[in-house]
Enzyme design. Structure first.
Site, PDB file in Angstrom:
ATOM      1  N   GLY A   1       0.839  -1.200   0.000  1.00 24.03           N
ATOM      2  CA  GLY A   1       0.000   0.000   0.000  1.00 24.03           C
ATOM      3  C   GLY A   1       0.871   1.246   0.000  1.00 24.03           C
ATOM      4  O   GLY A   1       2.075   1.173   0.292  1.00 24.03           O
TER       5      GLY A   1
ATOM      6  N   CYS B   1       5.560  -0.173   7.814  1.00 25.64           N
ATOM      7  CA  CYS B   1       5.173   1.070   7.143  1.00 25.64           C
ATOM      8  C   CYS B   1       6.376   1.580   6.354  1.00 25.64           C
ATOM      9  O   CYS B   1       7.489   1.641   6.899  1.00 25.64           O
ATOM     10  CB  CYS B   1       4.744   2.099   8.183  1.00 25.64           C
ATOM     11  SG  CYS B   1       4.238   3.669   7.454  1.00 25.64           S
TER      12      CYS B   1
ATOM     13  N   HIS C   1      -3.355   6.897   7.239  1.00 22.67           N
ATOM     14  CA  HIS C   1      -2.373   7.848   6.688  1.00 22.67           C
ATOM     15  C   HIS C   1      -3.068   9.128   6.213  1.00 22.67           C
ATOM     16  O   HIS C   1      -2.546  10.227   6.382  1.00 22.67           O
ATOM     17  CB  HIS C   1      -1.624   7.243   5.497  1.00 22.67           C
ATOM     18  CG  HIS C   1      -0.401   6.453   5.868  1.00 22.67           C
ATOM     19  ND1 HIS C   1       0.650   6.978   6.587  1.00 22.67           N
ATOM     20  CD2 HIS C   1      -0.043   5.175   5.585  1.00 22.67           C
ATOM     21  CE1 HIS C   1       1.591   6.067   6.739  1.00 22.67           C
ATOM     22  NE2 HIS C   1       1.194   4.951   6.142  1.00 22.67           N
TER      23      HIS C   1
HETATM   24  O1  K1U Z   1       1.455   2.355   3.887  1.00 18.75           O
HETATM   25  C1  K1U Z   1       2.554   1.819   3.962  1.00 18.75           C
HETATM   26  O2  K1U Z   1       3.440   2.290   4.641  1.00 18.75           O
HETATM   27  C2  K1U Z   1       2.799   0.539   3.212  1.00 18.75           C
HETATM   28  C3  K1U Z   1       2.758  -0.676   4.129  1.00 18.75           C
HETATM   29  C4  K1U Z   1       1.337  -1.171   4.196  1.00 18.75           C
HETATM   30  C5  K1U Z   1       1.007  -2.191   5.233  1.00 18.75           C
HETATM   31  C6  K1U Z   1       1.856  -3.214   5.580  1.00 18.75           C
HETATM   32  C7  K1U Z   1       1.498  -4.160   6.523  1.00 18.75           C
HETATM   33  C8  K1U Z   1       0.285  -4.095   7.120  1.00 18.75           C
HETATM   34  C9  K1U Z   1      -0.548  -3.071   6.785  1.00 18.75           C
HETATM   35  C10 K1U Z   1      -0.194  -2.129   5.834  1.00 18.75           C
HETATM   36  C11 K1U Z   1       3.690  -1.720   3.530  1.00 18.75           C
HETATM   37  O3  K1U Z   1       3.466  -2.189   2.458  1.00 18.75           O
HETATM   38  S1  K1U Z   1       5.059  -2.186   4.452  1.00 18.75           S
HETATM   39  C12 K1U Z   1       5.826  -3.452   3.446  1.00 18.75           C
HETATM   40  C13 K1U Z   1       5.097  -4.745   3.475  1.00 18.75           C
HETATM   41  O4  K1U Z   1       4.235  -4.976   4.295  1.00 18.75           O
HETATM   42  C14 K1U Z   1       5.412  -5.790   2.478  1.00 18.75           C
HETATM   43  C15 K1U Z   1       6.477  -5.670   1.625  1.00 18.75           C
HETATM   44  C16 K1U Z   1       6.750  -6.659   0.699  1.00 18.75           C
HETATM   45  C17 K1U Z   1       5.977  -7.783   0.614  1.00 18.75           C
HETATM   46  C18 K1U Z   1       4.911  -7.930   1.479  1.00 18.75           C
HETATM   47  C19 K1U Z   1       4.641  -6.936   2.408  1.00 18.75           C
HETATM   48 ZN    ZN Z   2       2.294   3.227   6.303  1.00 16.77          ZN
END
Ligand code: K1U
Ligand code: ZN
Length: 172
Positions: free
Chosen positions: A46, A93, A139
């Site tokens: 996300g 995040c 966010h």
């Molecule tokens: O909004 C953001 O900072 C992105 C975040 C979203 C999120 C992650 C986990 C739970 C809820 C929301 C991320 O994408 S962090 C990276 C991540 O979770 C990930 C990266 C690579 C593969 C799978 C997951």
């Molecule tokens: Zn985030």
């Protein structure tokens, strides 16, 4: 390919309430496209516009696995209109790199949002997509996942964050 700069905690843009989107134009389509590319490159599941320094109510989400076809959601002016159940899962995040913590969320959410043409949609999300919708809509309201931690866990986070930042500056 336009990759956008991801702003990190404690950048003030991450604490602001983002403004509703009123113009469904080419600039919005380009921003959504660049945000999706930035999210896939990070990689993440996300990304919200405030994380790229733009205080507007737009977020992109894709929780599909590598084996699945990409399934990109572009949510404009999203609102959670119904919640059900509870979940307590680990989150990360892109604006707080290298830090992970479990957060209490609703297990299932109904989200009303507009698409790139301004049309209204309603989806029911569960599992990781429900968690990502809540994380990304937070966010847009200037809330980070660490804001959901208990006072004790938040003070531990602040100490760890200093070390993470020192480590990141050493690597630069
Ligand atoms: O909004 C953001 O900072 C992105 C975040 C979203 C999120 C992650 C986990 C739970 C809820 C929301 C991320 O994408 S962090 C990276 C991540 O979770 C990930 C990266 C690579 C593969 C799978 C997951
Ligand atoms: Zn985030």
């Amino acid at each position: 390919m336009a990759l956008l700069k991801i702003h990190h905690y404690p950048d003030p843009v991450l604490k602001k309430m983002a403004a509703p989107i009123t113009d469904f134009d080419e600039a919005l389509r380009q921003l959504a496209h660049d945000m999706a590319e930035t999210m896939y490159a990070a990689p993440g599941i996300g990304l919200a516009a405030p994380q790229v320094g733009i205080s507007k109510r737009l977020t992109v989400i894709d929780c599909s696995s590598r084996e699945e076809e990409a399934s990109l959601l572009v949510l404009i002016n999203p609102e959670i209109v119904e919640r059900e159940g509870e979940s307590y899962e680990e989150e990360g995040c892109l604006s707080v790199p290298e830090y992970y913590a479990k957060v209490s969320r609703s297990a299932v959410v109904k989200v009303r949002f507009q698409g790139l043409g301004g049309e209204t949609h309603l989806i029911e999300a569960q599992g990781l997509t429900a968690i990502a919708c809540q994380h990304e809509i937070d966010h847009l309201d200037g809330i980070l996942f660490v804001d959901h931690l208990s006072p004790l866990k938040r003070s531990i986070f602040r100490k760890k964050w200093k070390k993470i930042q020192e480590h990141m500056t050493e690597q630069m």
